[in-house]
Design a protein around this motif. Structure first.
Motif, PDB file in Angstrom:
ATOM      1  N   GLY A 522       0.824  -1.206   0.000  1.00 12.53           N
ATOM      2  CA  GLY A 522       0.000   0.000   0.000  1.00 12.53           C
ATOM      3  C   GLY A 522       0.858   1.256   0.000  1.00 12.53           C
ATOM      4  O   GLY A 522       0.638   2.181  -0.780  1.00 12.53           O
ATOM      5  N   THR A 524       4.006   1.472  -0.910  1.00 15.45           N
ATOM      6  CA  THR A 524       4.722   1.539  -2.188  1.00 15.45           C
ATOM      7  C   THR A 524       3.848   2.194  -3.259  1.00 15.45           C
ATOM      8  O   THR A 524       4.313   3.043  -4.026  1.00 15.45           O
ATOM      9  N   ILE A 525       2.581   1.803  -3.300  1.00 10.21           N
ATOM     10  CA  ILE A 525       1.662   2.368  -4.294  1.00 10.21           C
ATOM     11  C   ILE A 525       1.474   3.869  -4.051  1.00 10.21           C
ATOM     12  O   ILE A 525       1.557   4.676  -4.982  1.00 10.21           O
ATOM     13  N   ALA A 528       4.389   5.708  -5.233  1.00 11.01           N
ATOM     14  CA  ALA A 528       4.544   5.675  -6.688  1.00 11.01           C
ATOM     15  C   ALA A 528       3.635   6.679  -7.381  1.00 11.01           C
ATOM     16  O   ALA A 528       4.010   7.262  -8.394  1.00 11.01           O
TER      17      ALA A 528
END
Lengths: 552, 133
Positions: A522, A524-525, A528
């Motif tokens: 989560g 990481t998203i 990003a």
């Protein structure tokens, strides 16, 4: 005095111990009790319900004849049985639901012969009902209840000690039967009608949606008022569709009573089901029309169905012979007239055109049924224009319903049932601020609100999808943290300044370090898709602050 | 309770593979129920499950967790999970943002997934045309 020898016999052969009687004289001295029987045809008594009326009859007969038991059995036309309906002294008859076939036993013979029967000695007679013996009844006298040539039941009296019922007794019982029978029939019809009305209203109410306000992005209000004499088949419905859209339906089944209410339930369900399949308003109504065509027997209804997209503010509507929607609170208050198809079930393979308009901020759409506007000697369009005039001052959908029903419905006599649903698209605030329970079920609503807000601020679709994904992750994170006791909540805030969107999600749970690959994804998203992600943890909870530039 | 109107799953048997086509939005509210529905529906004799995410409008880390968990569970039963995730789909974006797109084999279409399963054939000759039940 009557006995076997003096009884006035007819061709009918009595059973063992039964004596068929015919009255020879009606020479009654007018005692107080007998006068009370004459008054059984008093119109005031017809106001009573069936049970009250029968109770009154039992007491008066009991007093007039000084008997130990009185019983009234009414004919069940379907089964051709007599059903014990009221009793005094032998209440067990009613409690046990005694049923006597026509032609059988004491009461059954009275019904089939339509003559009075006297039984001097119950022990030696053809008696079907065991309760009569159990109670120790010794002698019985019974007469048929007849209304306009139709047998409706039997009235009988009993004595615990041997009693030879005389002509005077028979005359008194005949008077009671003759006077009471029309009242019983009237009360019975009235009760049956009341009962059906109650069932139909209960059915109607159970089929109408509860919790109108739970659909995100819109505010709706609705009313349903059943007709005072007979319930009809009006319905309304509101439900969430995919991608944050909202379906709103209204309809009116041709006919009244339980049948119309039941058909309404079928149509409402069919429409809801087709709508959930993702069909537009026109196609949905076409499919409901095919459904109605396939039903056995006569079935017809008018209906309007609309899909509202709170994001684009598009209101797309189709109508199958239904009254035109009303629009107020925008630039131009008006009756929204557009081509409609024939009513559902009217013609095979009808096609249903759609009409589209954009709802302005604060603009309310109103769908309604004819019960709300039909007035004697008033052209329909005049009443519709009057309804629009009446609700124009309304400050909310709820207010509009209030005004419409206050001004339009003559409450003393609602001739037809009336339904109305009013809906507007909630205003998008310049800054989004939501307080949500920490439950996974709120995620979809949070994303819908987020998408609307982003769209309102002209954030492009691709960027909006990215930001929505990051918000989804941040909210999921807050929900998964919520392990503090009690009802946990979290907040979602969004603002935009100088081309940068700022999102803040705060919870009161303790931060849990990502466990394994799963938990870290989560974050990481979020990193990003957003330009900047800050996570602040302390004893009070966790806050995630994210920024994303969407315009240079 | 899972939000059943948020997403849906349709199953089609294609020879020795079960195609599970997901539509709608997948998040924490329904990912577990969808995973359970897929494992419960897959017959023991199936050699593979083809999870088609091409019709999914929204998928986040809860959906990625579903993929990994499903793969583990099927592996435990000796079954393969094959993924259909078109490059322009929201599901693909989520996998890419999470940095797991390079670690997952995926096909553009169901037909492609079927023919790849056929090629790597743990399960012999497969006629996609005839396999549909």
């Amino acid at each position: 005095m009557l006995d076997d020898a003096s009884a006035n016999r007819r061709q009918v052969e009595p059973r063992v111990g039964q004596v068929i009687l015919t009255l020879t004289t009606t020479d009654l001295e007018p005692s107080v009790q007998v006068r009370s029987l004459h008054r059984l045809s008093d119109p005031a008594l017809s106001e009573l319900g069936l049970d009250e009326f029968l109770d009154e009859l039992l007491v008066r007969v009991h007093d007039a004849l000084a008997v130990d038991t009185v019983a009234i059995l009414l004919l069940d036309r379907e089964s051709q049985e007599l059903v014990a309906r009221a009793a005094k002294g032998i209440e067990e008859e009613v409690e046990r639901g005694v049923r006597i076939p026509i032609g059988k036993g004491f009461a059954g013979r009275i019904a089939s012969e339509r003559e009075a029967i006297f039984i001097a000695d119950v022990d030696h007679a053809d008696i079907l009902n065991p309760i009569l013996r159990e109670k120790g009844i010794s002698s019985l006298l019974g007469v048929p209840l007849i209304v306009e040539g139709d047998l409706i039941g039997v009235l009988h009296v009993g004595s615990l000690t041997p009693r030879a019922f005389g002509e005077r007794d028979l005359a008194v019982l005949q008077v009671a039967a003759a006077r009471a029978a029309p009242g019983i029939e009237r009360a019975r019809l009235f009760s049956a009608h009341e009962h059906e009305h109650d069932i139909a209203i209960a059915l109607q109410r159970s089929l109408l949606p509860k919790g109108l306000t739970s659909v995100a992005g819109v505010t709706a209000a609705a009313r349903y008022l059943p007709a005072s004499d007979e319930v009809g088949g009006d319905w309304y419905d509101i439900f969430a569709l995919e991608r944050g859209r909202v379906g709103v339906a209204i309809g009116d089944v041709v006919g009244h009573g339980v049948g119309a209410a039941a058909l309404m339930g079928q149509l409402r369900t069919a429409l809801h089901a087709y709508a959930l399949e993702g069909h537009g308003p026109g196609r949905t109504l076409e499919l409901v029309d095919r459904f109605v065509q396939a039903l056995p027997g006569f079935a017809m209804a008018t209906a309007a169905y609309a899909v509202i997209d709170p994001g684009s503010r598009v209101f797309r509507v189709a109508s199958a012979g239904h009254l035109p929607p009303l629009l107020f609170g925008g630039e131009l208050d008006r009756i929204v007239e557009f081509p409609s198809s024939a009513p559902l079930g009217a013609f095979p393979y009808g096609s249903c055109p759609e009409h589209e308009l954009i709802l302005a901020t604060g603009e309310t759409v109103v769908l309604y049924t004819d019960g709300l506007v039909e007035r004697p000697r008033t052209p329909l369009m005049t009443s519709i224009a009057q309804l629009l005039e009446d609700i124009r001052p309304a400050s909310s959908p709820e207010d509009a319903c209030q005004l419409a029903f206050e001004r339009m419905v003559p409450l003393d006599a609602v001739r037809d049932d009336a339904a109305m649903i009013a809906i507007w698209i909630d205003e998008v605030p310049s800054e989004l601020s939501m307080r949500l329970p920490a439950e996974p079920q709120v995620l979809a609503g949070a994303r819908t609100a987020m998408r609307r807000w982003l769209r309102h601020h002209d954030v492009g679709d691709l960027t909006a999808a990215d930001i929505t994904l990051a918000v989804g992750e941040a909210c999921t994170n807050a929900i998964e943290h919520a392990y503090s006791p009690g009802a946990a909540e979290f907040t979602l805030e969004a603002s935009t300044d100088d081309g940068v969107v700022t999102i803040a999600v705060r919870d009161r749970g303790g931060w849990r370090a990502p466990r394994g690959l799963d938990r870290g994804r989560g974050l990481t998203i979020m990193r990003a898709v957003m330009d900047e992600v800050q996570i602040n943890r302390n004893a009070g909870g966790t806050e995630i602050i994210m920024h994303r530039r969407w315009r240079a | 309770m899972a939000s059943v109107t948020l997403a849906d799953v349709q199953f089609i048997e294609r020879g020795p593979a079960l195609v599970a086509r997901l539509t709608g939005e997948i998040d924490l509210s329904n990912s577990e129920a969808l995973g359970t529905a897929i494992t419960e529906t897959t017959p023991k004799h199936m050699e593979a499950v083809i999870l088609d995410l091409g019709g999914v409008d929204y998928l986040d880390s809860a959906g990625i967790r579903l993929i990994y968990r499903l793969r583990e569970q099927l592996r435990g039963r000796g079954q393969i999970l094959s993924l259909v995730i078109p490059a322009d789909s929201p599901a693909y974006d989520a996998l890419r943002f999470a940095g797991v797109d390079r670690h997952i084999d995926m096909a553009e279409t169901t037909e492609q997934a079927l023919s790849e399963l056929d090629r790597t054939s743990a399960f012999g000759a497969l006629d996609p045309g005839e396999g549909q039940l």
